[in-house]
Motif scaffolding. Structure first.
Motif, PDB file in Angstrom:
ATOM      1  N   UNK A  78      11.677 -20.222 -33.944  1.00 23.44           N
ATOM      2  CA  UNK A  78      12.436 -21.344 -34.507  1.00 23.44           C
ATOM      3  C   UNK A  78      11.736 -22.692 -34.326  1.00 23.44           C
ATOM      4  N   UNK A  79      11.338 -23.071 -33.094  1.00 19.13           N
ATOM      5  CA  UNK A  79      10.650 -24.368 -32.953  1.00 19.13           C
ATOM      6  C   UNK A  79       9.291 -24.403 -33.638  1.00 19.13           C
ATOM      7  N   UNK A  80       8.575 -23.281 -33.661  1.00 20.98           N
ATOM      8  CA  UNK A  80       7.276 -23.247 -34.337  1.00 20.98           C
ATOM      9  C   UNK A  80       7.441 -23.433 -35.842  1.00 20.98           C
ATOM     10  N   UNK A  81       8.478 -22.821 -36.400  1.00 22.24           N
ATOM     11  CA  UNK A  81       8.770 -22.997 -37.827  1.00 22.24           C
ATOM     12  C   UNK A  81       9.113 -24.451 -38.120  1.00 22.24           C
ATOM     13  N   UNK A 109       8.114 -33.724 -31.623  1.00 25.64           N
ATOM     14  CA  UNK A 109       8.162 -33.975 -30.180  1.00 25.64           C
ATOM     15  C   UNK A 109       9.286 -33.174 -29.529  1.00 25.64           C
ATOM     16  N   UNK A 110      10.458 -33.159 -30.173  1.00 29.15           N
ATOM     17  CA  UNK A 110      11.605 -32.424 -29.642  1.00 29.15           C
ATOM     18  C   UNK A 110      11.320 -30.923 -29.563  1.00 29.15           C
ATOM     19  N   UNK A 111      10.727 -30.377 -30.625  1.00 27.79           N
ATOM     20  CA  UNK A 111      10.404 -28.944 -30.645  1.00 27.79           C
ATOM     21  C   UNK A 111       9.329 -28.605 -29.617  1.00 27.79           C
ATOM     22  N   UNK A 112       8.374 -29.524 -29.430  1.00 26.85           N
ATOM     23  CA  UNK A 112       7.306 -29.308 -28.441  1.00 26.85           C
ATOM     24  C   UNK A 112       7.877 -29.283 -27.027  1.00 26.85           C
ATOM     25  N   UNK A 113       8.822 -30.192 -26.756  1.00 29.47           N
ATOM     26  CA  UNK A 113       9.462 -30.222 -25.438  1.00 29.47           C
ATOM     27  C   UNK A 113      10.271 -28.946 -25.206  1.00 29.47           C
ATOM     28  N   UNK A 114      10.920 -28.475 -26.260  1.00 34.40           N
ATOM     29  CA  UNK A 114      11.686 -27.228 -26.178  1.00 34.40           C
ATOM     30  C   UNK A 114      10.758 -26.067 -25.817  1.00 34.40           C
ATOM     31  N   UNK A 115       9.595 -26.011 -26.475  1.00 34.14           N
ATOM     32  CA  UNK A 115       8.628 -24.945 -26.206  1.00 34.14           C
ATOM     33  C   UNK A 115       8.073 -25.040 -24.789  1.00 34.14           C
ATOM     34  N   UNK A 116       7.765 -26.258 -24.363  1.00 32.00           N
ATOM     35  CA  UNK A 116       7.233 -26.445 -23.006  1.00 32.00           C
ATOM     36  C   UNK A 116       8.256 -25.997 -21.965  1.00 32.00           C
TER      37      UNK A 116
END
Length: 274
Positions: A78-81, A109-116
């Motif tokens: 989901x975040x990568x998409x 930025x939000x999706x990157x933080x979610x992934x991290x």
């Protein structure tokens, strides 16, 4: 003659062992659900049952592993998409429209933080061993760190502390992580009544965190410490469904009992017993 008779007797006696060995050699990841059939001899039947029990545990481990990989893949997709979509948006309209650029960058930025955050939790959850440095400290010290960590999130909350503090001997680092998870949930799932109540019981060495949020259905309570489990996946709050499983694993490692009581529409109480 006696040697020949002994040879054939031994061969006949070991025939079930050879047969069981052949059956085991045919079982692999593709047919892990197959089992060794019941044996005529009582001794070999006991052996077959022991081997089948071992195969049951191996099959369960395979299922857990496959489910874990599937869940992680879903959480990553989901975040990568989202990131990929906003990158395409930037390429197409970003240079000519500052609003589109800012919106896309905020979402990336939000999706990157979610992934991290997901990766950090997965690393913590899949650790086989933890380096535990125990120390004696007052539990109010960790609570002070928690309040400082969540000072922005708690600015609209009323936080009430009941009881007197007490000393514990455990890992301050991992206790902070456990309490951080419990506070994250209390904040995330609070309703209009933004209130968190902390109760300290020095006589029984317990700390309870109570929220007045949405609550958890009774039949779902037994599952809330499982990886990727979400009591209500349809709700809009973001989360991986990993926090409570991390809290449970760390609590077990530190020999701290973690328990929960909850009622729909009235909130939840998580208790740590030292």
């Amino acid at each position: 003659m006696s040697l020949i008779i002994s040879y054939f007797l031994a061969k006949n006696t070991l025939k079930p062992v050879v047969k069981i060995s052949e059956q085991i050699s045919k079982i692999d990841a593709d047919n892990i659900n197959e089992r060794i059939p019941e044996q005529a001899s009582e001794e070999f039947d006991v052996l077959a049952k022991k081997l089948n029990s071992m195969l049951d545990r191996i099959e369960y481990a395979f299922e857990i592993q496959n489910q874990f990989v599937s869940d992680v893949s879903h959480e990553l997709r989901t975040p990568l998409t989202s990131i990929n979509g906003y990158i395409k948006m930037l390429k197409r309209w970003g240079k000519s429209d500052p609003q589109v650029m800012n919106e896309a960058l905020d979402s990336i930025e939000s999706s990157s933080e979610y992934l991290r955050d997901l990766v950090e939790k997965l690393l913590l959850l899949t650790k086989s061993e933890y380096k535990i440095e125990k120390e004696v400290f007052d539990i109010s010290e960790v609570l002070a760190d928690i309040f400082d960590f969540f000072k922005l999130d708690l600015k609209d909350f009323s936080v009430k502390v009941n009881g007197e503090s007490f000393k514990v001997e455990t890992s301050k680092e991992y206790l902070f992580i456990i309490l951080k998870v419990l506070f994250e949930n209390a904040i995330k799932y609070s309703s209009d009544k933004k209130e968190i109540e902390i109760t300290l019981d020095p006589s029984q060495k317990k700390i309870s965190i109570k929220d007045y949020g949405i609550g958890i259905e009774k039949e779902k309570l037994k599952n809330i410490f499982e990886r990727f489990y979400k009591a209500d996946p349809s709700r809009s709050q973001k989360g991986h469904g990993l926090g409570l499983s991390i809290a449970k694993k760390l609590a077990d490692t530190l020999h701290i009992k973690i328990s929960v009581e909850s009622e729909m529409g009235k909130g939840s109480i998580f208790t740590l017993s030292f």
